[in-house]
Scaffold this active site. Sequence first.
Site, PDB file in Angstrom:
ATOM      1  CE  LYS A   1      -4.196  -1.877   2.059  1.00 41.84           C
ATOM      2  NZ  LYS A   1      -5.261  -1.691   3.060  1.00 41.84           N
TER       3      LYS A   1
ATOM      4  CG  ASP B   1      -7.772   0.769   3.218  1.00 38.70           C
ATOM      5  OD1 ASP B   1      -8.624  -0.037   2.798  1.00 38.70           O
ATOM      6  OD2 ASP B   1      -6.544   0.591   3.090  1.00 38.70           O
TER       7      ASP B   1
END
Length: 280
Positions: free
Chosen positions: A66, A102
């Site tokens: 990420k 997220d």
Amino acid sequence: MQSKVGILGDPISHSISPVFQQAAFNNLGIKAVYEPWLVPPDKLEKKINELRNDDCFGANVTIPHKVKSISYIDEVDHWAYKIGSINTIVNRKGKLFGFNTDGFGFLKALQRDANYNPKEKNVLIIGAGGAARAAVHALVKEGASVVVANRTIEKAFDIAKEFESEDSVHVVDRSGKYFQEALDNASLIVNCTPMGMMGGQFQNHSPLKACQIRENVLVYDMVYNPINTPFLKEAKRSGATTISGLSMLVFQGSESFKLWTGKTPSIPVMVEAAKGALGL
């Protein structure tokens, strides 16, 4: 022409994103196939460049890519840039854009599953990777005071430095006395590490034992496979209220879907498919 989209990770066998995302594509009649892509760190740049092909929508990004993935794309959304990690890559005519959904999924699940408002609350975050970054930024934006505890304390300090002017994020050593203070003061404890994840190196481990968890705290595990993780089992033994990572997964995935297609997927369809993948 059938389009491609997938999820980049290492490991990847635990991911159920291909199941519920494919269900969303099928439900809307979009000709696309969503695949799991096992991508070791040394192959990440090559795989991301393949996302530029005309037949590719883009990808989701999971552990451990990420943060590093930002280095290989063309533009990063303002929110994702602030967080310092991405979980979604969108291909627009060969140019790659990075986003982070997220934080949205994390907060949405907190509100829906526990009716929890972070404003003026004390929160303990365990972990300092991309998912932790998203959670910390989302919580601070909502007015929470956050403590970050991580095995490699330098990574936790890297996050805290981004909030020095606000004095809203602090760091504790997991082996020190201040960690216990953070546990005692927290109204919410969040596991942002892969500990307990099926197929992972520490799949049978929990970041905390039941004796460390108060019964009046909310415990949130971002790990969703298995649905009842070792961490959640320990929390339930203590009498604490728990949330699995499944809702967050679906909500962040629905936002990724919108970015790829411009269409809103059916949350009930995604949830049903996700639960089916977990045998629920």
